[in-house]
Design an enzyme around this catalytic site. Structure first.
Site, PDB file in Angstrom:
ATOM      1  N   GLY A   1       2.264   7.796  26.046  1.00  0.00           N
ATOM      2  CA  GLY A   1       1.102   8.110  25.227  1.00  0.00           C
ATOM      3  C   GLY A   1       1.427   8.467  23.803  1.00  0.00           C
TER       4      GLY A   1
ATOM      5  N   ARG B   1       0.823  -1.214   0.000  1.00  0.00           N
ATOM      6  CA  ARG B   1       0.000   0.000   0.000  1.00  0.00           C
ATOM      7  C   ARG B   1       0.855   1.260   0.000  1.00  0.00           C
ATOM      8  NH1 ARG B   1      -2.425  -4.027  -0.847  1.00  0.00           N
ATOM      9  NH2 ARG B   1      -4.627  -4.434  -0.319  1.00  0.00           N
TER      10      ARG B   1
ATOM     11  N   CYS C   1      14.034  28.145  19.986  1.00  0.00           N
ATOM     12  CA  CYS C   1      13.575  29.408  19.401  1.00  0.00           C
ATOM     13  C   CYS C   1      12.125  29.682  19.779  1.00  0.00           C
ATOM     14  CB  CYS C   1      13.679  29.361  17.873  1.00  0.00           C
ATOM     15  SG  CYS C   1      15.350  29.357  17.201  1.00  0.00           S
TER      16      CYS C   1
ATOM     17  N   CYS D   1      -0.088  14.596  32.974  1.00  0.00           N
ATOM     18  CA  CYS D   1      -1.459  14.128  32.839  1.00  0.00           C
ATOM     19  C   CYS D   1      -1.934  13.458  34.119  1.00  0.00           C
ATOM     20  CB  CYS D   1      -1.592  13.200  31.640  1.00  0.00           C
ATOM     21  SG  CYS D   1      -0.528  11.749  31.705  1.00  0.00           S
TER      22      CYS D   1
ATOM     23  N   ASP E   1       7.707  14.128  28.160  1.00  0.00           N
ATOM     24  CA  ASP E   1       6.846  15.081  28.858  1.00  0.00           C
ATOM     25  C   ASP E   1       7.628  15.910  29.869  1.00  0.00           C
ATOM     26  OD1 ASP E   1       7.390  13.190  30.770  1.00  0.00           O
ATOM     27  OD2 ASP E   1       5.309  12.591  31.105  1.00  0.00           O
TER      28      ASP E   1
ATOM     29  N   ALA F   1      12.982  19.972  30.563  1.00  0.00           N
ATOM     30  CA  ALA F   1      14.447  19.988  30.512  1.00  0.00           C
ATOM     31  C   ALA F   1      14.973  18.946  29.534  1.00  0.00           C
ATOM     32  CB  ALA F   1      15.011  19.743  31.913  1.00  0.00           C
ATOM     33  N   THR F   2      14.355  17.767  29.514  1.00  0.00           N
ATOM     34  CA  THR F   2      14.791  16.723  28.592  1.00  0.00           C
ATOM     35  C   THR F   2      14.508  17.116  27.150  1.00  0.00           C
ATOM     36  OG1 THR F   2      14.355  15.066  30.299  1.00  0.00           O
ATOM     37  CG2 THR F   2      14.630  14.267  28.051  1.00  0.00           C
TER      38      THR F   2
ATOM     39  N   CYS G   1      14.730  26.165  15.934  1.00  0.00           N
ATOM     40  CA  CYS G   1      14.863  24.970  16.759  1.00  0.00           C
ATOM     41  C   CYS G   1      13.840  25.077  17.888  1.00  0.00           C
ATOM     42  CB  CYS G   1      16.294  24.811  17.296  1.00  0.00           C
ATOM     43  SG  CYS G   1      16.720  25.904  18.686  1.00  0.00           S
TER      44      CYS G   1
END
Length: 257
Positions: free
Chosen positions: A38, A11, A173, A186, A127, A130-131, A170
């Protein structure tokens, strides 16, 4: 591709913009996915199903009952197991031809710098603010395209930051690293189950477009999703000359393409 692959990916092969050449690009590609929750669930499942040949999945968390409302790669049988192990089992069952490398460690700057350099596309499905910035810095340093997604409550967003393009902002920015931002989860605010599937599916789509060189990626655009109103809004975002990550005074020089 062998006959089995031609049938499995038929496909895609039928699409003029992908065809056999594009599918071969996917089979030869390496995608790095940060997060197996998630957003990472649909991203990993769709990239594996689409035939992206190598996946690296980074996540240090374990599966909890509360995850199962939206993290579709995991099942009740996986509760208590590392998410990357649960994801490995699900991906192998869906497409055993995919090479999956998992890292069950918390992502820090050193780990991300090491892993990003070998990837063809990077997907931020985490989520942690910092990471996110550490991942963005690694992508700018190694000139790797970053597909960023986020979802909370009923709202989501997706954008592509491509350090190979002179006109691309980036992540820093748009979301300055010195900005005071409180990480929201969450677990305290909630999130609509299908929203993460929607955002993750768009992230996977953008990654495939980048790998195959088709269409126009969401570079310089922030796609905002409001599921309560059923609205998609696109905001234009620009590269900032004084950005501390990709600005003229910060961006490293590169030789060659």
């Amino acid at each position: 591709m062998d006959d089995s692959q031609l049938l499995r990916y038929s496909r895609h092969v039928l699409l003029d913009d992908i065809g056999i050449e594009g599918q071969q690009k996917l089979l030869a590609a390496h995608a790095l996915i940060l997060g197996a929750g998630g957003l990472g669930s649909p991203v990993a499942l769709y990239l594996a199903s689409a035939g992206v040949g190598r996946l690296t999945l980074i996540d240090d968390d374990t599966v909890d009952l509360t995850n199962l409302q939206r993290q579709i790669i995991h099942t009740e049988a996986s509760i208590g197991r590392p998410k990357v192990d649960s994801a490995r089992q699900a991906i192998a069952a869906r497409n055993p031809g995919v090479q999956l490398h998992t890292v069950a460690r918390r992502a820090d700057a050193a780990l991300l710098d090491e892993r990003v350099q070998s990837a063809d596309v990077v997907l931020d499905c985490g989520d942690n603010y910092a990471t996110r910035h550490a991942l963005n810095a690694a992508c700018v340093r190694h000139r790797k395209p970053l597909v960023s997604g986020a979802a909370i409550r009923f709202d989501g967003q997706v954008s592509v930051f491509d350090a190979r393009r002179a006109d691309s902002p980036c992540y820093a920015c748009v979301f300055p690293p010195n900005q005071q931002v409180e990480d929201v989860a969450c677990a305290t605010l909630g999130v609509l189950a299908p929203l993460v599937g929607l955002v993750g599916s768009i992230q996977a789509t953008e990654a495939i477009k980048l790998l195959c060189g088709i269409g126009e990626p969401l570079v310089g655009r922030l796609l905002m999703i409001d599921t309560r109103q059923g609205e998609f809004t696109t905001l234009r975002v620009s590269r900032q000359a004084d950005c501390p990550v990709c600005g003229a005074d910060a961006r490293p020089a590169h030789n060659g393409p």
